[in-house]
Design a protein around this motif. Structure first.
Motif, PDB file in Angstrom:
ATOM      1  N   ALA A  60      -3.242  -6.877  14.184  1.00 31.35           N
ATOM      2  CA  ALA A  60      -3.279  -7.069  15.635  1.00 31.35           C
ATOM      3  C   ALA A  60      -2.080  -7.876  16.117  1.00 31.35           C
ATOM      4  CB  ALA A  60      -4.584  -7.772  16.029  1.00 31.35           C
ATOM      5  N   LEU A  61      -1.677  -8.878  15.326  1.00 35.21           N
ATOM      6  CA  LEU A  61      -0.527  -9.689  15.727  1.00 35.21           C
ATOM      7  C   LEU A  61       0.766  -8.890  15.603  1.00 35.21           C
ATOM      8  CD1 LEU A  61       0.107 -12.542  16.748  1.00 35.21           C
ATOM      9  CD2 LEU A  61       0.683 -13.160  14.402  1.00 35.21           C
ATOM     10  N   ALA A  62       0.868  -8.048  14.579  1.00 36.01           N
ATOM     11  CA  ALA A  62       2.057  -7.209  14.433  1.00 36.01           C
ATOM     12  C   ALA A  62       2.202  -6.271  15.632  1.00 36.01           C
ATOM     13  CB  ALA A  62       1.983  -6.414  13.136  1.00 36.01           C
ATOM     14  N   LEU A  63       1.076  -5.720  16.111  1.00 39.24           N
ATOM     15  CA  LEU A  63       1.128  -4.855  17.291  1.00 39.24           C
ATOM     16  C   LEU A  63       1.510  -5.638  18.545  1.00 39.24           C
ATOM     17  CD1 LEU A  63      -1.980  -2.558  16.686  1.00 39.24           C
ATOM     18  CD2 LEU A  63       0.454  -1.954  16.476  1.00 39.24           C
ATOM     19  N   ARG A  64       1.019  -6.879  18.635  1.00 38.32           N
ATOM     20  CA  ARG A  64       1.376  -7.711  19.779  1.00 38.32           C
ATOM     21  C   ARG A  64       2.876  -8.018  19.758  1.00 38.32           C
ATOM     22  NH1 ARG A  64      -1.736 -13.308  20.531  1.00 38.32           N
ATOM     23  NH2 ARG A  64      -3.485 -11.869  20.218  1.00 38.32           N
ATOM     24  N   LEU A  65       3.400  -8.327  18.570  1.00 42.50           N
ATOM     25  CA  LEU A  65       4.837  -8.578  18.458  1.00 42.50           C
ATOM     26  C   LEU A  65       5.608  -7.327  18.850  1.00 42.50           C
ATOM     27  CD1 LEU A  65       7.307 -10.220  17.567  1.00 42.50           C
ATOM     28  CD2 LEU A  65       6.841  -9.511  15.210  1.00 42.50           C
ATOM     29  N   ARG A  66       5.152  -6.171  18.386  1.00 38.97           N
ATOM     30  CA  ARG A  66       5.823  -4.925  18.720  1.00 38.97           C
ATOM     31  C   ARG A  66       5.823  -4.695  20.235  1.00 38.97           C
ATOM     32  NH1 ARG A  66       9.278  -1.217  16.339  1.00 38.97           N
ATOM     33  NH2 ARG A  66      10.006  -0.501  18.354  1.00 38.97           N
ATOM     34  N   ALA A  67       4.702  -4.975  20.884  1.00 40.11           N
ATOM     35  CA  ALA A  67       4.615  -4.782  22.338  1.00 40.11           C
ATOM     36  C   ALA A  67       5.579  -5.710  23.074  1.00 40.11           C
ATOM     37  CB  ALA A  67       3.176  -5.021  22.799  1.00 40.11           C
ATOM     38  N   LEU A  68       5.696  -6.944  22.629  1.00 40.39           N
ATOM     39  CA  LEU A  68       6.632  -7.870  23.266  1.00 40.39           C
ATOM     40  C   LEU A  68       8.069  -7.411  23.070  1.00 40.39           C
ATOM     41  CD1 LEU A  68       5.081 -11.350  22.334  1.00 40.39           C
ATOM     42  CD2 LEU A  68       5.192 -10.310  24.605  1.00 40.39           C
ATOM     43  N   ILE A  69       8.380  -6.941  21.889  1.00 39.64           N
ATOM     44  CA  ILE A  69       9.735  -6.469  21.606  1.00 39.64           C
ATOM     45  C   ILE A  69      10.100  -5.306  22.524  1.00 39.64           C
ATOM     46  CG2 ILE A  69      11.068  -5.193  19.859  1.00 39.64           C
ATOM     47  CD1 ILE A  69       9.730  -7.055  17.763  1.00 39.64           C
ATOM     48  N   GLU A  70       9.158  -4.406  22.732  1.00 42.45           N
ATOM     49  CA  GLU A  70       9.424  -3.265  23.622  1.00 42.45           C
ATOM     50  C   GLU A  70       9.517  -3.719  25.074  1.00 42.45           C
ATOM     51  OE1 GLU A  70       6.563  -0.238  22.848  1.00 42.45           O
ATOM     52  OE2 GLU A  70       7.342   0.202  20.833  1.00 42.45           O
ATOM     53  N   PRO A  75       6.868 -10.236   6.519  1.00 43.43           N
ATOM     54  CA  PRO A  75       5.968  -9.082   6.594  1.00 43.43           C
ATOM     55  C   PRO A  75       5.548  -8.734   8.015  1.00 43.43           C
ATOM     56  CG  PRO A  75       5.350 -10.478   4.759  1.00 43.43           C
ATOM     57  CD  PRO A  75       6.409 -11.229   5.522  1.00 43.43           C
ATOM     58  N   LEU A  76       5.431  -9.737   8.868  1.00 48.84           N
ATOM     59  CA  LEU A  76       5.069  -9.484  10.261  1.00 48.84           C
ATOM     60  C   LEU A  76       6.188  -8.725  10.971  1.00 48.84           C
ATOM     61  CD1 LEU A  76       2.765 -10.189  12.300  1.00 48.84           C
ATOM     62  CD2 LEU A  76       4.147 -12.158  12.971  1.00 48.84           C
ATOM     63  N   ALA A  77       7.433  -9.156  10.760  1.00 53.86           N
ATOM     64  CA  ALA A  77       8.574  -8.474  11.375  1.00 53.86           C
ATOM     65  C   ALA A  77       8.714  -7.050  10.842  1.00 53.86           C
ATOM     66  CB  ALA A  77       9.853  -9.265  11.115  1.00 53.86           C
ATOM     67  N   LEU A  78       8.499  -6.888   9.534  1.00 54.23           N
ATOM     68  CA  LEU A  78       8.609  -5.555   8.938  1.00 54.23           C
ATOM     69  C   LEU A  78       7.533  -4.620   9.488  1.00 54.23           C
ATOM     70  CD1 LEU A  78       9.916  -3.633   6.918  1.00 54.23           C
ATOM     71  CD2 LEU A  78       8.435  -4.600   5.140  1.00 54.23           C
ATOM     72  N   ASP A 134      16.174  -4.438  14.833  1.00 57.69           N
ATOM     73  CA  ASP A 134      16.328  -4.951  13.475  1.00 57.69           C
ATOM     74  C   ASP A 134      16.102  -6.456  13.476  1.00 57.69           C
ATOM     75  OD1 ASP A 134      16.761  -3.103  11.326  1.00 57.69           O
ATOM     76  OD2 ASP A 134      18.547  -2.417  12.403  1.00 57.69           O
ATOM     77  N   TYR A 135      15.809  -6.964  12.297  1.00 53.53           N
ATOM     78  CA  TYR A 135      15.511  -8.392  12.181  1.00 53.53           C
ATOM     79  C   TYR A 135      16.316  -9.006  11.047  1.00 53.53           C
ATOM     80  CZ  TYR A 135      12.504  -7.008   8.239  1.00 53.53           C
ATOM     81  OH  TYR A 135      12.030  -6.501   7.046  1.00 53.53           O
ATOM     82  N   VAL A 136      16.558 -10.301  11.167  1.00 49.09           N
ATOM     83  CA  VAL A 136      17.170 -11.079  10.098  1.00 49.09           C
ATOM     84  C   VAL A 136      16.237 -12.254   9.812  1.00 49.09           C
ATOM     85  CG1 VAL A 136      18.583 -12.463  11.701  1.00 49.09           C
ATOM     86  CG2 VAL A 136      19.238 -12.288   9.290  1.00 49.09           C
ATOM     87  N   LEU A 137      15.991 -12.520   8.539  1.00 47.23           N
ATOM     88  CA  LEU A 137      15.125 -13.620   8.132  1.00 47.23           C
ATOM     89  C   LEU A 137      15.965 -14.866   7.869  1.00 47.23           C
ATOM     90  CD1 LEU A 137      12.754 -11.808   5.599  1.00 47.23           C
ATOM     91  CD2 LEU A 137      12.521 -12.010   8.073  1.00 47.23           C
ATOM     92  N   GLN A 165       6.247 -10.875  -3.989  1.00 54.42           N
ATOM     93  CA  GLN A 165       6.507  -9.435  -3.943  1.00 54.42           C
ATOM     94  C   GLN A 165       6.744  -8.961  -2.514  1.00 54.42           C
ATOM     95  OE1 GLN A 165       3.233  -7.079  -5.377  1.00 54.42           O
ATOM     96  NE2 GLN A 165       4.260  -5.130  -4.991  1.00 54.42           N
ATOM     97  N   ARG A 166       5.862  -9.329  -1.613  1.00 53.98           N
ATOM     98  CA  ARG A 166       5.964  -8.835  -0.236  1.00 53.98           C
ATOM     99  C   ARG A 166       7.110  -9.502   0.517  1.00 53.98           C
ATOM    100  NH1 ARG A 166      -0.280  -8.014   1.805  1.00 53.98           N
ATOM    101  NH2 ARG A 166      -0.867  -6.515   0.186  1.00 53.98           N
ATOM    102  N   LEU A 167       7.394 -10.742   0.165  1.00 50.35           N
ATOM    103  CA  LEU A 167       8.533 -11.395   0.800  1.00 50.35           C
ATOM    104  C   LEU A 167       9.822 -10.666   0.443  1.00 50.35           C
ATOM    105  CD1 LEU A 167       9.543 -13.684   2.537  1.00 50.35           C
ATOM    106  CD2 LEU A 167       9.556 -15.160   0.534  1.00 50.35           C
ATOM    107  N   ASN A 168       9.949 -10.251  -0.812  1.00 56.57           N
ATOM    108  CA  ASN A 168      11.132  -9.491  -1.206  1.00 56.57           C
ATOM    109  C   ASN A 168      11.179  -8.117  -0.548  1.00 56.57           C
ATOM    110  OD1 ASN A 168      12.997 -10.768  -3.362  1.00 56.57           O
ATOM    111  ND2 ASN A 168      10.953 -11.417  -3.991  1.00 56.57           N
ATOM    112  N   GLN A 169      10.018  -7.514  -0.315  1.00 56.61           N
ATOM    113  CA  GLN A 169       9.975  -6.256   0.433  1.00 56.61           C
ATOM    114  C   GLN A 169      10.485  -6.459   1.861  1.00 56.61           C
ATOM    115  OE1 GLN A 169       5.887  -5.036   0.140  1.00 56.61           O
ATOM    116  NE2 GLN A 169       6.123  -4.188  -1.939  1.00 56.61           N
ATOM    117  N   SER A 170      10.134  -7.589   2.442  1.00 52.68           N
ATOM    118  CA  SER A 170      10.586  -7.896   3.805  1.00 52.68           C
ATOM    119  C   SER A 170      12.096  -8.080   3.843  1.00 52.68           C
ATOM    120  CB  SER A 170       9.900  -9.160   4.318  1.00 52.68           C
ATOM    121  OG  SER A 170       8.500  -9.030   4.298  1.00 52.68           O
TER     122      SER A 170
END
Length: 441
Positions: A111-121, A137-140, A151-154, A177-182
């Motif tokens: 739900a938070l990832a979708l909220r972030l996506r909505a704000l970005i748009e 992972p949230l940004a990804l 695009d994002y930079v960490l 593992q997931r941090l490296n995926q991000s």
């Protein structure tokens, strides 16, 4: 995240946001859990991505976030902070639940990832700078959702604290593992604030060094002008004398900052009749217990300590300018050390531990703006502090170098380095083609 253990990262990001805004870039700040808008220039837009109440329970709560969190934010910030600090473990609980929400499930807090996506748009975002690699992972997840491309930079500063929470709740392997995926999901290397911190991230979090780029933090440089008035210092500390050298600690008053080592060191020097006044100032992230310990310890050691909590930016600058030296006795492996760079920008020598990124801050091209002492060693801290008083030639050399050493950490250097890193022009185009670089702080 606004304050507490992560205030240094917040100050870095808001300094960058202000610099970009002054250059004409569009800047939007997305806050999580807490906010610190006073650090931002007027005209910068702010959004509350989520309140801390979202992570009161192990599973994120939309109701507590949207309703209770919004109501609590009607209260003055100092009331919220005071209430949270009554139980020091509560902040750790919120952060552990935040880590759990991002790493315990296949999808990070959907739900938070979708909220972030909505704000970005809605904000027409092209570049997202994420204050902590842990939030990758949230940004990804937001990037993978349908809609406008961005695009994002960490960035890494304080992520070892998140890794510690992941370890305590049994998620460290998944976290790594997931941090490296991000990191792999970003077109740019992630930013770390010192060479030593790169080594720490590589060792503790197992990030590939090939995916990291050092960009030092930036601080506002002080012009060689007339020193600020001593009057506001005198108003806060009526017994403080302007004609007696001031030894200053300024920063968070929490146990990992090692302020007790400074008290022991000053006591060890007491028999040498060195004229000095000890001043300790700063907020706390974990409640008043350590500050009370410092008060009792100072009394037990027979020291006169001029002690205060949070000070204003103007008073902070006055303290830097009127201090003989600034001591930063942290027992933590500090990623950087903004206080050290700020103090040197006033021409004030510093004492720092020989451990962590903070030791990098006092040196530049063979010059030093301060001295190192052996980490955790109050005896060596006393020896190095004594040298500043007993070796005038050394003191003049360090004081003469301090501004020049601090100059490499100026805000323009940081801003130019980050813009170059993500491929944007250092000077934005004209009004017809506004550049967009919203930041998350």
């Amino acid at each position: 995240m606004g304050s507490g253990d992560y205030l240094g990262s917040t100050v870095r990001d808001l300094t960058l946001a202000n610099s970009l805004h002054r250059r004409g870039f569009k800047v939007v700040i997305y806050w999580m859990m807490e906010e610190n808008r006073d650090l931002a220039d007027a005209g910068i837009e702010h959004r509350m991505l989520c309140h801390g109440t979202r992570y009161h329970f192990q599973r994120p709560s939309q109701v507590l976030d949207r309703w209770l969190g919004s109501l609590l934010f009607l209260l003055p910030k100092r009331w919220r902070v005071r209430a949270i600090q009554r139980k020091a473990s509560y902040v750790d609980r919120l952060l552990a639940n935040l880590v759990r929400s991002l790493y315990a499930q296949p999808q990070p807090d959907p739900a938070l990832a979708l909220r972030l996506r909505a704000l970005i748009e809605r904000d027409d975002i092209s570049h997202l700078m994420v204050s902590f690699g842990t939030l990758g992972p949230l940004a990804l997840a937001a990037k993978r959702a349908a809609g406008r491309h961005f695009d994002y930079v960490l960035t890494f500063q304080g992520d070892e604290e998140f890794a510690a929470h992941a370890g305590r709740i049994g998620l460290l392997d998944v976290y790594r593992q997931r941090l490296n995926q991000s990191l792999a999901g970003s077109p740019w290397k992630s930013i770390a604030v010192s060479e030593d911190y790169v080594s720490r991230i590589v060792d503790d979090i197992q990030v590939s060094p090939a995916r990291l780029q050092v960009v030092y933090n930036g601080v506002e440089q002080k012009a060689r002008a007339e020193a600020p008035s001593f009057a506001p210092i005198k108003a806060l500390f009526p017994a403080l004398r302007q004609d007696v050298p001031i030894v200053l600690y300024l920063g968070r008053q929490d146990s990992e900052k090692g302020i007790d080592l400074l008290l022991y060191a000053v006591r060890l020097l007491a028999g040498r009749a060195l004229p000095m006044q000890l001043v300790i100032c700063g907020a706390t992230a974990k409640g008043p217990s350590y500050r009370k310990v410092l008060t009792e310890l100072g009394q037990h050691l027979g020291l006169r300590v001029h002690h205060a909590g949070t000070v204003s930016a103007a008073l902070r600058d006055a303290l830097y300018a009127h201090s003989y030296c600034v001591v930063y006795p942290s027992v933590n492996r500090e990623p950087f050390g903004l206080v050290v760079a700020e103090a040197m920008s006033h021409g004030t020598p510093v004492l720092v531990p020989d451990y962590g990124g903070v030791a990098e801050v006092i040196r530049d091209r063979g010059r030093q703006g301060g001295l190192c002492f052996r980490t955790w060693d109050s005896g060596d801290l006393a020896r190095q502090l004594g040298r500043l008083f007993e070796e005038p030639v050394l003191y003049r050399e360090l004081a003469g170098n301090a501004r020049a050493v601090a100059a490499r950490f100026n805000v323009d250097n940081m801003t130019d380095a980050i813009l170059a890193h993500i491929g944007l022009q250092a000077h934005p185009p004209g009004p017809a083609e506004p550049a967009e670089l919203p930041l998350r702080a």
